[in-house]
Design an enzyme around this catalytic site. Structure first.
Site, mmCIF file in Angstrom:
data_model
loop_
_atom_site.group_PDB
_atom_site.id
_atom_site.type_symbol
_atom_site.label_atom_id
_atom_site.label_comp_id
_atom_site.label_asym_id
_atom_site.label_seq_id
_atom_site.Cartn_x
_atom_site.Cartn_y
_atom_site.Cartn_z
ATOM 1 N N GLU A 155 -10.750 30.501 -1.760
ATOM 2 C CA GLU A 155 -9.547 29.675 -1.947
ATOM 3 C C GLU A 155 -9.978 28.243 -2.209
ATOM 4 O O GLU A 155 -11.174 27.956 -2.249
ATOM 5 C CB GLU A 155 -8.635 29.761 -0.710
ATOM 6 C CG GLU A 155 -7.960 31.113 -0.565
ATOM 7 C CD GLU A 155 -7.242 31.279 0.751
ATOM 8 O OE1 GLU A 155 -6.830 30.269 1.340
ATOM 9 O OE2 GLU A 155 -7.126 32.426 1.208
ATOM 10 N N HIS A 281 1.379 22.371 0.845
ATOM 11 C CA HIS A 281 0.733 23.445 0.084
ATOM 12 C C HIS A 281 1.167 23.311 -1.361
ATOM 13 O O HIS A 281 2.356 23.170 -1.649
ATOM 14 C CB HIS A 281 1.126 24.818 0.643
ATOM 15 C CG HIS A 281 0.228 25.920 0.140
ATOM 16 N ND1 HIS A 281 0.258 26.345 -1.168
ATOM 17 C CD2 HIS A 281 -0.725 26.645 0.763
ATOM 18 C CE1 HIS A 281 -0.656 27.305 -1.320
ATOM 19 N NE2 HIS A 281 -1.260 27.500 -0.166
ATOM 20 N N HIS A 391 3.301 22.365 4.728
ATOM 21 C CA HIS A 391 2.605 23.594 5.120
ATOM 22 C C HIS A 391 1.891 23.475 6.462
ATOM 23 O O HIS A 391 1.978 24.384 7.289
ATOM 24 C CB HIS A 391 1.587 23.933 4.024
ATOM 25 C CG HIS A 391 0.843 25.207 4.231
ATOM 26 N ND1 HIS A 391 1.478 26.435 4.330
ATOM 27 C CD2 HIS A 391 -0.494 25.470 4.326
ATOM 28 C CE1 HIS A 391 0.557 27.391 4.486
ATOM 29 N NE2 HIS A 391 -0.636 26.826 4.517
ATOM 30 N N ARG A 426 -6.945 19.854 5.715
ATOM 31 C CA ARG A 426 -7.578 21.095 6.178
ATOM 32 C C ARG A 426 -8.088 21.931 5.004
ATOM 33 O O ARG A 426 -7.389 22.099 3.995
ATOM 34 C CB ARG A 426 -6.570 21.923 6.998
ATOM 35 C CG ARG A 426 -7.092 23.288 7.368
ATOM 36 C CD ARG A 426 -6.141 24.008 8.284
ATOM 37 N NE ARG A 426 -4.879 24.342 7.671
ATOM 38 C CZ ARG A 426 -4.676 25.392 6.881
ATOM 39 N NH1 ARG A 426 -5.670 26.211 6.572
ATOM 40 N NH2 ARG A 426 -3.470 25.635 6.403
HETATM 41 C C1 SIN Z 1 -2.815 30.334 1.354
HETATM 42 O O1 SIN Z 1 -2.891 31.552 1.441
HETATM 43 O O2 SIN Z 1 -2.805 29.742 0.291
HETATM 44 C C2 SIN Z 1 -2.724 29.530 2.601
HETATM 45 C C3 SIN Z 1 -3.922 29.668 3.406
HETATM 46 C C4 SIN Z 1 -4.024 28.522 4.378
HETATM 47 O O3 SIN Z 1 -3.060 27.858 4.674
HETATM 48 O O4 SIN Z 1 -5.148 28.258 4.821
#
Ligand code: SIN
Length: 586
Positions: A155, A281, A391, A426
């Protein structure tokens, strides 16, 4: 030197910069209650450890503390509710042979924009692999490849594949299932559901001893002997109440995320750290301009599997902006999206996952596929409209490496805590890991030295309540003026507006008024901190100070102090701040 109620020193703030456009004399923030108005406790329970909250952090803490005596979990909804079940992407840890602790530490520090506490990050990553193994031994089943190895993905901000997932994009739901089952099957752990913790009970302390807590007051919507307002006295209180998303109009957080733990800790005199860093997010399903409340996430894992971001003109805009393009750290992507939307005058951009194909969508992203289908979108063929939404709370109740706060007997882990691992932003999928690792460390600390039982003090804090009618307006104010992009002007306006809302202080005690008071308390603290930090760093983006400032490389500490008049009576509470420069941070 400034002094907190916990007598923990924090240094003076960097001097104010003169290039901002805020009022010379910024408008004051609302006066905040030092205690929630509620009837006196009608029942009392004595336990050794009370854990408040039932996400990954709370349930892990309860399971790890089970051998310490009587352990109780209190949770606002049912034990399976909360933020954890909504987590999609997964849990990051060093599992792959090609990966190293050093690389995961490095990615975390880079994402944290100079404010991570490196020692805490080393603890997180160093103990992360074993913590995930323990979670697996407790029954969590992660997706595996044909060899039986964990299927690891990537990610934003990660330079290696290190994120384990379950049920494709239903990672949090699987973790919650396993932990709820483990806790429910454990006769050593008592669970009280539908129990909103109102306040921390101050403990009677000897002269010169730092302030401490002796338990919690709570309101239980239950049947039988424990209903209405009660008190749980405990040797240790573990706060694991999650985040604050409901202070914004749109969020990925569920309705229970009203900052109850943060607000209670603040009222009790605990130090909060870096609460101006609210992560938005980048890719939350856009349901129209009028959408409110919890919105479905479109996980970064979609981009991790090869999905792209497109602007209104259908162009990829992350390429050339960052070496990781769409997989840049979350703050970088969220800012780029906000800039695209502002430039084009639109309220969303698009995730293009059409190249992934039907099968990947079905197997890897069933949750997102379901959300899209409900909107008439087939993500294997159509672009997905997305926009940033609140988020994650990167700051929180300040803790040391063992989850201990500035108040004796009070520990915190998970999103409510600021353990130092997230810094200003984060890293994706480090949040579930933080909950696991620091819950285990709290239990280890308590195993070594469980505090002596303390008698509750005579609680002379003046009670107050805000009317629940403020909630919608508060969310709009925070989204408009203290959201992803702020300035002195917008934050001053938010301060004035919150002060106006706080005048609606006639309310009957009850869930909505308690939540409204908590929301307003946390919102005021965020506005106060955001206004002070005159720079842009990580998730704190100021229009009027659009770059990092070396003077601000450090932690902003916030606490709530009651004014004392010469006669010793307490006046309204005021927010106070101190600063800890961290020249050693990478
Ligand atoms: C996501 O799945 O994009 C969120 C994961 C996260 O908040 O670390």
């Amino acid at each position: 030197m400034l002094e907190t109620l916990g007598s923990v020193p924090a240094g003076p703030l960097p001097s104010r910069r003169t290039d901002g456009a805020g009022a010379a004399d910024p408008p004051p923030l609302p006066e905040l209650p030092l205690r929630l108005a509620a009837e006196a406790p009608g029942w009392v329970r004595e336990v050794d450890v009370v854990v408040v909250g039932s996400g990954i952090a709370g349930l892990t803490a309860a399971l790890e503390c089970r051998d310490l005596g009587r352990v109780m979990v209190v949770t606002k909804d049912v034990v399976a509710a909360g933020s954890t079940p909504w987590a999609q992407g997964g849990i990051a840890s060093v599992q792959d042979e090609g990966d190293t602790v050093e690389q995961h530490v490095n990615d975390t520090l880079i994402a944290g924009a100079g404010l991570c506490i490196e020692e805490a990050v080393r603890v997180l990553v160093g103990e992360g692999t074993e913590a995930v193994d323990t979670l697996i031994s407790r029954g969590a089943e992660f997706d595996r490849d044909p060899n039986g190895d964990l299927q690891l993905t990537r990610e934003g901000g990660h330079r290696r594949n290190r994120i384990a997932h379950a049920g494709g994009d239903a990672t949090g739901a699987e973790i919650a299932r396993a932990l709820v089952h483990a806790v429910r099957s454990d006769p050593a752990i008592e669970i009280i559901e539908h129990a909103l913790v109102l306040d921390l009970i101050p403990a009677a302390t000897a002269p010169g001893e730092p302030p401490a807590v002796a338990g919690v007051t709570l309101h239980v919507l239950g049947e039988g002997s424990r209903t209405g307002v009660g008190a749980v006295h405990a040797r240790a209180v573990v706060l694991a109440t999650g985040g604050i998303g409901q202070i914004y109009a749109v969020t990925t957080n569920p309705g229970v995320s009203t900052g109850d733990g943060i607000a209670a800790a603040l009222r009790a005199g605990a130090r909060l750290r870096d609460i101006e860093f609210i992560q938005f997010h980048p890719t939350v399903l856009f349901l129209g301009a009028g959408a409110r409340g919890q919105l479905p996430l479109v996980s970064e894992a979609v981009r991790g599997e090869g999905g792209h971001l497109l602007n209104a003109a259908g162009e990829r805009f992350m390429v050339g902006q960052h070496e990781l393009a769409e997989l840049a750290p979350r703050d970088v992507v969220a800012k780029a999206i906000m800039r695209q939307m502002a430039a084009a005058g639109t309220d969303h951009v698009f995730v293009d996952g059409t190249m992934l194909g039907e099968e990947t969508w079905r197997v890897r992203f069933p949750t997102i596929l379901h959300s899209c289908r409900q909107m008439g979108i087939n993500p294997a063929k159509d672009l997905i409209p997305v926009a940033p939404a609140c988020h994650y709370f990167c700051g929180g109740v300040e803790t040391d490496l063992d989850g201990a706060t500035s108040l004796g007997g009070l520990y915190a882990c998970g999103e409510v805590a600021s353990s130092g691992v997230h810094g200003a932003n984060r890293l994706a999928s480090n949040s579930l890991l933080e909950g696991l690792v620091f819950a285990r460390r709290i239990a280890a600390r308590l195993r070594e030295s469980l505090p002596q039982r303390r008698a509750p003090a005579n609680d002379g804090r003046p009670p107050g309540l805000i009317n629940a009618s403020v909630i919608t307006e508060l969310q709009q104010i925070m989204s408009r003026d203290a959201g992803g992009l702020r300035s002195a002007v917008s934050l001053d306006r938010a301060a004035r507006e919150l002060r106006r809302l706080a005048e609606r202080n006639h309310a009957e005690p009850g869930l909505e008024a308690w939540e409204a008071t908590n929301l307003l308390t946390v919102a005021a603290a965020i506005v106060a901190s955001g206004r002070l930090r005159e720079e842009s760093r990580g998730a704190h983006w100021r229009d009027d100070f659009d770059a990092e400032c070396a003077e601000w490389q450090g932690h902003l500490i916030t606490w709530l102090a009651g004014n004392s008049d010469p006669a010793g009576a307490r006046g309204p509470a005021r927010l106070d701040h101190g600063f800890e420069p961290r020249g050693d941070h990478r």
